[in-house]
Design a protein around this motif. Structure first.
Motif, PDB file in Angstrom:
ATOM      1  N   THR A  24       0.838  -1.204   0.000  1.00  0.00           N
ATOM      2  CA  THR A  24       0.000   0.000   0.000  1.00  0.00           C
ATOM      3  C   THR A  24       0.868   1.247   0.000  1.00  0.00           C
ATOM      4  N   MET A  25       1.895   1.248   0.832  1.00  0.00           N
ATOM      5  CA  MET A  25       2.796   2.393   0.910  1.00  0.00           C
ATOM      6  C   MET A  25       3.509   2.603  -0.433  1.00  0.00           C
ATOM      7  N   ALA A  26       3.934   1.508  -1.040  1.00  0.00           N
ATOM      8  CA  ALA A  26       4.623   1.611  -2.329  1.00  0.00           C
ATOM      9  C   ALA A  26       3.682   2.177  -3.388  1.00  0.00           C
ATOM     10  N   GLN A  27       2.435   1.730  -3.398  1.00  0.00           N
ATOM     11  CA  GLN A  27       1.468   2.226  -4.380  1.00  0.00           C
ATOM     12  C   GLN A  27       1.161   3.695  -4.146  1.00  0.00           C
ATOM     13  N   GLU A  28       1.002   4.070  -2.889  1.00  0.00           N
ATOM     14  CA  GLU A  28       0.736   5.477  -2.563  1.00  0.00           C
ATOM     15  C   GLU A  28       1.905   6.361  -2.982  1.00  0.00           C
ATOM     16  N   THR A  29       3.119   5.861  -2.740  1.00  0.00           N
ATOM     17  CA  THR A  29       4.315   6.614  -3.127  1.00  0.00           C
ATOM     18  C   THR A  29       4.368   6.771  -4.642  1.00  0.00           C
ATOM     19  N   GLU A  30       4.106   5.697  -5.365  1.00  0.00           N
ATOM     20  CA  GLU A  30       4.109   5.749  -6.829  1.00  0.00           C
ATOM     21  C   GLU A  30       3.058   6.735  -7.333  1.00  0.00           C
ATOM     22  N   ASP A  31       1.868   6.685  -6.749  1.00  0.00           N
ATOM     23  CA  ASP A  31       0.805   7.604  -7.144  1.00  0.00           C
ATOM     24  C   ASP A  31       1.204   9.051  -6.889  1.00  0.00           C
ATOM     25  N   LYS A  32       1.814   9.312  -5.734  1.00  0.00           N
ATOM     26  CA  LYS A  32       2.228  10.672  -5.384  1.00  0.00           C
ATOM     27  C   LYS A  32       3.310  11.170  -6.347  1.00  0.00           C
ATOM     28  N   VAL A  33       4.260  10.301  -6.660  1.00  0.00           N
ATOM     29  CA  VAL A  33       5.327  10.675  -7.598  1.00  0.00           C
ATOM     30  C   VAL A  33       4.722  11.018  -8.961  1.00  0.00           C
ATOM     31  N   LYS A  34       3.767  10.220  -9.422  1.00  0.00           N
ATOM     32  CA  LYS A  34       3.109  10.504 -10.699  1.00  0.00           C
ATOM     33  C   LYS A  34       2.409  11.856 -10.652  1.00  0.00           C
ATOM     34  N   GLN A  35       1.730  12.140  -9.540  1.00  0.00           N
ATOM     35  CA  GLN A  35       1.035  13.421  -9.401  1.00  0.00           C
ATOM     36  C   GLN A  35       2.015  14.592  -9.466  1.00  0.00           C
ATOM     37  N   VAL A  36       3.138  14.449  -8.770  1.00  0.00           N
ATOM     38  CA  VAL A  36       4.139  15.524  -8.753  1.00  0.00           C
ATOM     39  C   VAL A  36       4.717  15.736 -10.151  1.00  0.00           C
ATOM     40  N   ILE A  37       5.033  14.648 -10.837  1.00  0.00           N
ATOM     41  CA  ILE A  37       5.592  14.757 -12.189  1.00  0.00           C
ATOM     42  C   ILE A  37       4.578  15.406 -13.124  1.00  0.00           C
ATOM     43  N   GLN A  38       3.318  14.970 -13.050  1.00  0.00           N
ATOM     44  CA  GLN A  38       2.294  15.559 -13.908  1.00  0.00           C
ATOM     45  C   GLN A  38       2.110  17.046 -13.615  1.00  0.00           C
ATOM     46  N   ALA A  39       2.140  17.412 -12.343  1.00  0.00           N
ATOM     47  CA  ALA A  39       1.983  18.820 -11.974  1.00  0.00           C
ATOM     48  C   ALA A  39       3.153  19.650 -12.508  1.00  0.00           C
ATOM     49  N   GLN A  40       4.366  19.129 -12.392  1.00  0.00           N
ATOM     50  CA  GLN A  40       5.535  19.854 -12.882  1.00  0.00           C
ATOM     51  C   GLN A  40       5.502  19.990 -14.400  1.00  0.00           C
ATOM     52  N   LEU A  41       5.100  18.928 -15.092  1.00  0.00           N
ATOM     53  CA  LEU A  41       5.010  19.000 -16.552  1.00  0.00           C
ATOM     54  C   LEU A  41       3.933  19.990 -16.982  1.00  0.00           C
ATOM     55  N   ALA A  42       2.835  20.048 -16.237  1.00  0.00           N
ATOM     56  CA  ALA A  42       1.769  20.987 -16.565  1.00  0.00           C
ATOM     57  C   ALA A  42       2.239  22.431 -16.404  1.00  0.00           C
ATOM     58  N   ARG A  43       3.131  22.683 -15.456  1.00  0.00           N
ATOM     59  CA  ARG A  43       3.641  24.040 -15.228  1.00  0.00           C
ATOM     60  C   ARG A  43       4.641  24.471 -16.290  1.00  0.00           C
ATOM     61  N   MET A  44       5.273  23.506 -16.936  1.00  0.00           N
ATOM     62  CA  MET A  44       6.268  23.828 -17.954  1.00  0.00           C
ATOM     63  C   MET A  44       5.582  24.299 -19.222  1.00  0.00           C
ATOM     64  N   ASP A  45       6.286  25.100 -19.975  1.00  0.00           N
ATOM     65  CA  ASP A  45       5.770  25.614 -21.237  1.00  0.00           C
ATOM     66  C   ASP A  45       6.206  24.664 -22.349  1.00  0.00           C
ATOM     67  N   ILE A  46       5.519  23.524 -22.447  1.00  0.00           N
ATOM     68  CA  ILE A  46       5.882  22.539 -23.463  1.00  0.00           C
ATOM     69  C   ILE A  46       4.691  22.307 -24.380  1.00  0.00           C
ATOM     70  N   VAL A  47       4.984  21.788 -25.556  1.00  0.00           N
ATOM     71  CA  VAL A  47       3.939  21.513 -26.534  1.00  0.00           C
ATOM     72  C   VAL A  47       3.886  20.013 -26.796  1.00  0.00           C
ATOM     73  N   THR A  48       2.773  19.594 -27.375  1.00  0.00           N
ATOM     74  CA  THR A  48       2.641  18.184 -27.729  1.00  0.00           C
ATOM     75  C   THR A  48       3.495  17.892 -28.957  1.00  0.00           C
ATOM     76  N   ARG A  49       3.740  16.634 -29.202  1.00  0.00           N
ATOM     77  CA  ARG A  49       4.514  16.227 -30.374  1.00  0.00           C
ATOM     78  C   ARG A  49       3.792  16.662 -31.655  1.00  0.00           C
ATOM     79  N   GLU A  50       2.469  16.551 -31.650  1.00  0.00           N
ATOM     80  CA  GLU A  50       1.680  16.945 -32.811  1.00  0.00           C
ATOM     81  C   GLU A  50       1.854  18.438 -33.102  1.00  0.00           C
ATOM     82  N   GLU A  51       1.781  19.271 -32.060  1.00  0.00           N
ATOM     83  CA  GLU A  51       1.967  20.716 -32.250  1.00  0.00           C
ATOM     84  C   GLU A  51       3.374  21.012 -32.764  1.00  0.00           C
TER      85      GLU A  51
END
Length: 84
Positions: A24-51
């Motif tokens: 459970t702890m490992a899954q929660e940690t993995e979920d939290k890491v994914k959330q942090v990475i997604q939040a950081q990527l959302a803050r960056m000024d990046i475009v999709t591959r298609e764009e």
């Protein structure tokens, strides 16, 4: 070469052998890491591959037009070159 399915099965066996609290702890940690990475990527000024691909094509066409215009301008400015 190692079979990816075998590695996945082995990892699952190890995970299944762990006590529930650790899993459970490992899954929660993995979920939290994914959330942090997604939040950081959302803050960056990046475009999709298609764009990116669309803008690359626009830039390529623009370069081609610029080269054609430079060639025409050079011919207008230097008519003696065309006569040669």
């Amino acid at each position: 070469m190692l079979d990816p399915q075998k590695i996945e099965q082995f990892a699952k066996q190890i995970t299944d052998a762990m006590p529930e609290g650790i899993r459970t702890m490992a899954q929660e940690t993995e979920d939290k890491v994914k959330q942090v990475i997604q939040a950081q990527l959302a803050r960056m000024d990046i475009v999709t591959r298609e764009e990116f691909d669309v803008q690359s094509q626009v830039l390529l066409r623009t370069r081609e037009k610029l080269i054609a215009l430079e060639t025409r301008l050079d011919a207008l400015e230097n008519p003696e070159k065309e006569a040669e």
